[in-house]
Design a protein around this motif. Sequence first.
Motif, PDB file in Angstrom:
ATOM      1  N   ASP A 144      45.522  40.612  32.960  1.00  0.00           N
ATOM      2  CA  ASP A 144      44.094  40.889  33.124  1.00  0.00           C
ATOM      3  C   ASP A 144      43.859  42.217  32.410  1.00  0.00           C
ATOM      4  OD1 ASP A 144      41.880  42.334  34.432  1.00  0.00           O
ATOM      5  OD2 ASP A 144      41.920  40.835  36.033  1.00  0.00           O
ATOM      6  N   SER A 192      38.491  43.620  29.941  1.00  0.00           N
ATOM      7  CA  SER A 192      37.523  43.458  31.035  1.00  0.00           C
ATOM      8  C   SER A 192      36.374  44.467  31.080  1.00  0.00           C
ATOM      9  CB  SER A 192      38.259  43.500  32.387  1.00  0.00           C
ATOM     10  OG  SER A 192      39.375  42.660  32.361  1.00  0.00           O
ATOM     11  N   PRO A 193      35.590  44.558  30.002  1.00  0.00           N
ATOM     12  CA  PRO A 193      34.463  45.493  30.042  1.00  0.00           C
ATOM     13  C   PRO A 193      33.358  45.009  30.981  1.00  0.00           C
ATOM     14  CG  PRO A 193      34.402  44.212  28.022  1.00  0.00           C
ATOM     15  CD  PRO A 193      35.673  43.823  28.730  1.00  0.00           C
ATOM     16  N   ASN A 194      32.491  45.925  31.329  1.00  0.00           N
ATOM     17  CA  ASN A 194      31.359  45.562  32.183  1.00  0.00           C
ATOM     18  C   ASN A 194      30.154  45.247  31.307  1.00  0.00           C
ATOM     19  OD1 ASN A 194      32.829  46.003  34.536  1.00  0.00           O
ATOM     20  ND2 ASN A 194      32.475  48.204  34.358  1.00  0.00           N
ATOM     21  N   HIS A 226      37.782  52.119  27.365  1.00  0.00           N
ATOM     22  CA  HIS A 226      38.329  50.761  27.403  1.00  0.00           C
ATOM     23  C   HIS A 226      39.396  50.525  26.344  1.00  0.00           C
ATOM     24  CE1 HIS A 226      34.439  49.931  29.524  1.00  0.00           C
ATOM     25  NE2 HIS A 226      35.282  49.310  30.309  1.00  0.00           N
ATOM     26  N   TYR A 233      38.564  39.697  32.340  1.00  0.00           N
ATOM     27  CA  TYR A 233      37.835  39.594  33.609  1.00  0.00           C
ATOM     28  C   TYR A 233      36.528  40.377  33.442  1.00  0.00           C
ATOM     29  CZ  TYR A 233      37.453  40.256  38.786  1.00  0.00           C
ATOM     30  OH  TYR A 233      37.073  40.285  40.107  1.00  0.00           O
ATOM     31  N   GLU A 289      33.780  38.262  36.737  1.00  0.00           N
ATOM     32  CA  GLU A 289      33.593  38.427  38.176  1.00  0.00           C
ATOM     33  C   GLU A 289      32.698  37.348  38.771  1.00  0.00           C
ATOM     34  OE1 GLU A 289      32.727  42.358  39.521  1.00  0.00           O
ATOM     35  OE2 GLU A 289      33.915  43.312  37.964  1.00  0.00           O
ATOM     36  N   TYR A 317      34.218  44.985  45.147  1.00  0.00           N
ATOM     37  CA  TYR A 317      35.215  44.872  44.069  1.00  0.00           C
ATOM     38  C   TYR A 317      36.578  44.350  44.574  1.00  0.00           C
ATOM     39  CZ  TYR A 317      37.565  46.682  39.770  1.00  0.00           C
ATOM     40  OH  TYR A 317      38.277  46.842  38.618  1.00  0.00           O
ATOM     41  N   ASP A 344      38.693  40.791  43.714  1.00  0.00           N
ATOM     42  CA  ASP A 344      40.042  40.806  43.149  1.00  0.00           C
ATOM     43  C   ASP A 344      41.002  39.968  43.984  1.00  0.00           C
ATOM     44  OD1 ASP A 344      40.635  41.970  40.680  1.00  0.00           O
ATOM     45  OD2 ASP A 344      40.144  43.976  41.421  1.00  0.00           O
ATOM     46  N   TYR A 371      47.806  43.823  35.708  1.00  0.00           N
ATOM     47  CA  TYR A 371      46.441  44.332  35.593  1.00  0.00           C
ATOM     48  C   TYR A 371      46.501  45.674  34.889  1.00  0.00           C
ATOM     49  CZ  TYR A 371      45.455  40.981  39.335  1.00  0.00           C
ATOM     50  OH  TYR A 371      45.339  39.847  40.088  1.00  0.00           O
ATOM     51  N   THR A 403      44.442  48.899  33.894  1.00  0.00           N
ATOM     52  CA  THR A 403      43.191  49.673  34.035  1.00  0.00           C
ATOM     53  C   THR A 403      43.508  51.158  34.006  1.00  0.00           C
ATOM     54  OG1 THR A 403      43.125  50.165  36.408  1.00  0.00           O
ATOM     55  CG2 THR A 403      42.398  47.972  35.756  1.00  0.00           C
ATOM     56  N   GLN A 413      41.835  53.765  38.924  1.00  0.00           N
ATOM     57  CA  GLN A 413      41.769  52.606  39.820  1.00  0.00           C
ATOM     58  C   GLN A 413      43.074  52.365  40.578  1.00  0.00           C
ATOM     59  OE1 GLN A 413      39.739  49.106  38.472  1.00  0.00           O
ATOM     60  NE2 GLN A 413      38.575  50.203  36.923  1.00  0.00           N
ATOM     61  N   HIS A 468      42.541  51.587  44.272  1.00  0.00           N
ATOM     62  CA  HIS A 468      41.952  50.254  44.443  1.00  0.00           C
ATOM     63  C   HIS A 468      43.035  49.171  44.417  1.00  0.00           C
ATOM     64  CE1 HIS A 468      39.621  46.623  43.561  1.00  0.00           C
ATOM     65  NE2 HIS A 468      40.302  46.506  42.436  1.00  0.00           N
ATOM     66  N   PHE A 469      43.918  49.252  43.423  1.00  0.00           N
ATOM     67  CA  PHE A 469      44.944  48.217  43.307  1.00  0.00           C
ATOM     68  C   PHE A 469      45.964  48.324  44.433  1.00  0.00           C
ATOM     69  CE2 PHE A 469      43.021  47.734  39.186  1.00  0.00           C
ATOM     70  CZ  PHE A 469      43.070  46.360  39.014  1.00  0.00           C
TER      71      PHE A 469
HETATM   72  N1  ARG Z   1      35.576  45.760  34.797  1.00  0.00           N
HETATM   73  C1  ARG Z   1      36.401  46.789  35.359  1.00  0.00           C
HETATM   74  C2  ARG Z   1      36.049  48.132  34.726  1.00  0.00           C
HETATM   75  O1  ARG Z   1      35.576  48.201  33.620  1.00  0.00           O
HETATM   76  C3  ARG Z   1      37.883  46.544  35.123  1.00  0.00           C
HETATM   77  C4  ARG Z   1      38.421  45.292  35.734  1.00  0.00           C
HETATM   78  C5  ARG Z   1      39.897  45.338  35.895  1.00  0.00           C
HETATM   79  N2  ARG Z   1      40.447  44.128  36.444  1.00  0.00           N
HETATM   80  C6  ARG Z   1      40.424  43.795  37.723  1.00  0.00           C
HETATM   81  N3  ARG Z   1      40.928  42.625  38.078  1.00  0.00           N
HETATM   82  N4  ARG Z   1      39.922  44.557  38.638  1.00  0.00           N
HETATM   83  O2  ARG Z   1      36.269  49.146  35.375  1.00  0.00           O
END
Ligand code: ARG
Length: 577
Positions: free
Chosen positions: A124, A127-129, A138, A164, A271, A321, A325, A343, A345, A349, A352-353
């Motif tokens: 994974d 994964s941009p927003n 990124h 993602y 997502e 979030y 996940d 993953y 990132t 984060q 979070h993980f």
């Molecule tokens: N979209 C998120 C961001 O830009 C990153 C996602 C990472 N992947 C995940 N499965 N949480 O911060």
Amino acid sequence: MQTIKTRIAEKIVEGVKSIRAEAELETEAVVSMLEYPPDPLMGDLAFPCFKLSKTLRTSPVQIASQLCASLTDECIASVESVSGYLNIRLSNEYLSRNVVPEILEKGERYGAQDFGKGKMVVLDYSSPNVAKPFHIGHLGTTVIGHALRKLHEFAGYECYGINYLGDWGTQFGKLIVAYRLWGSREAVEKEGIDKLVELYVRINNEIKGDPENGIPENHELADSARAEFHKLEIGDEENLALWKWFVEISLEEYNKTYRQLGISFDSYKGESFYTDKMPAQVEKLREQGLLKIDDGASIVDLSEYNMPPCLILKRDGSTLYPTRDIAAAVYRKETYHFDKAIYVTSAQQCLHFAQWFKVVEMMGYPWHDELVHVPYGTVSLNGAKLATRTGNVVLLKDLFALAIEKVSGIINEKNPELENRDEVAEAIGVGAIVFYYLTNNRMKDINFVMDEALSFDGNTGPYVQYTYARACSVLSRAEDVSDAPVAVTTEEEAALVKTLCRFGERVCAAIADYEPSYITRFILDIAAAFNRFYHNCPILSATDPAVRASRIKLTIAAKTVLGNAFDLICLRKTEKV
Ligand code: ARG
């Protein structure tokens, strides 16, 4: 080198057994004890005997001298025992007869491993927003993620790359409101993602206001954004159509960047895809008694593990979030049957993980230990003026565009006759950024200095791509030498081959530590060794035809290993520069 190390390790094990028959020593353990001496004058490999002292009940110096006497192998030229170390020198014969032919024979597969055969990895990354800027932050997830994918494929794993996309959330409510207030179909069609980002930034600024300067926060705007997102969630057709369109436009734009990098994904399930997969997991958490209500929100208490609670549902019942996940991980396990889920990132984060991995474990999913988070440090920018409408964020595409433009300028000056100039400028400009980024260990914070990245003489992408092109240029003028034997004689030739044969080992280490920078730095080692060979050993101008043929073969070997390593870190192979 792994194979050479293994050969030598087997001999050392035999030697140890002959000193003391009941000594138990694994070849693997000896392989990991073999070192590269800091000074090549000491030898090519060193074996410290200190650790054996206890088992063998004798001094390291004694052990070294006893082993020294018995250690012989085709790949060893000489062994010395020095203060408890065995210093081993490899034989040029072996490099000529075994190592170089192996590289030439395996070609694109040289360095490949098979320990991943039959195993599946999902990655994974990137994964941009959507609708938020795809910025320099990124870069890490995109290039580290892809390099890890390539590395795993090279080790025999079946890989599945997932982008993602952050394609769901309140930002779409904001975007819909902003679009209706200040946007138009024509403007978005014309300007694409730039327009979306502009709208997004504008509405955020308006919502925030500027209280210090007397501009109040705009709650009304925030409320209507929430309302529009809610409408989207319950399937309002007009909002849904807008959302789809925004996602498409963003993807088109990302794909341009991915194309420049030579990256593609197997899945773009973002997502939004997991919306209907969350309730089942929330229910399971509830049934297992893992959910606690805290100030109206549902959380999983992690105090026992010294972590703040993992938030599952907000007070209004909406998901978060981590919830997504968890649902996504369950879906991926059931769908792709992964042996490992990676993953990538930013290090921001990490918590979070750590939190949701722990929740997955508490839920009793036996695959919780197959989840791997690969974090990386921050990137800041220095020197390049890349201010955008979005304030101080630097967009990835602008960074690439600037690098390409600068390289074009250099090419126009240095080699105006070059064919496919645009293509080469893109390969080198983008490559420079990727290489610069991947030169450091991933956790290190990086300050990006464009001119350093683009320099042709530093330890840079342009320098190694230029080295590759140099090898190609020699080979384009060389005759067919398939039947000629290789004879490694000079110090430079030997040093080159000894560097090349470490490739497989670097690949294994890069996978074990999730560290593409090992490959980047290995590429620099090859480039240095090849350039030293090139400058000191005449290749095409060698007078003896046998020497000439042998050196052509060494050039093929260097080009092969460089090229294989380039592929692993998304660096394009430039035949001409
Ligand atoms: N979209 C998120 C961001 O830009 C990153 C996602 C990472 N992947 C995940 N499965 N949480 O911060």
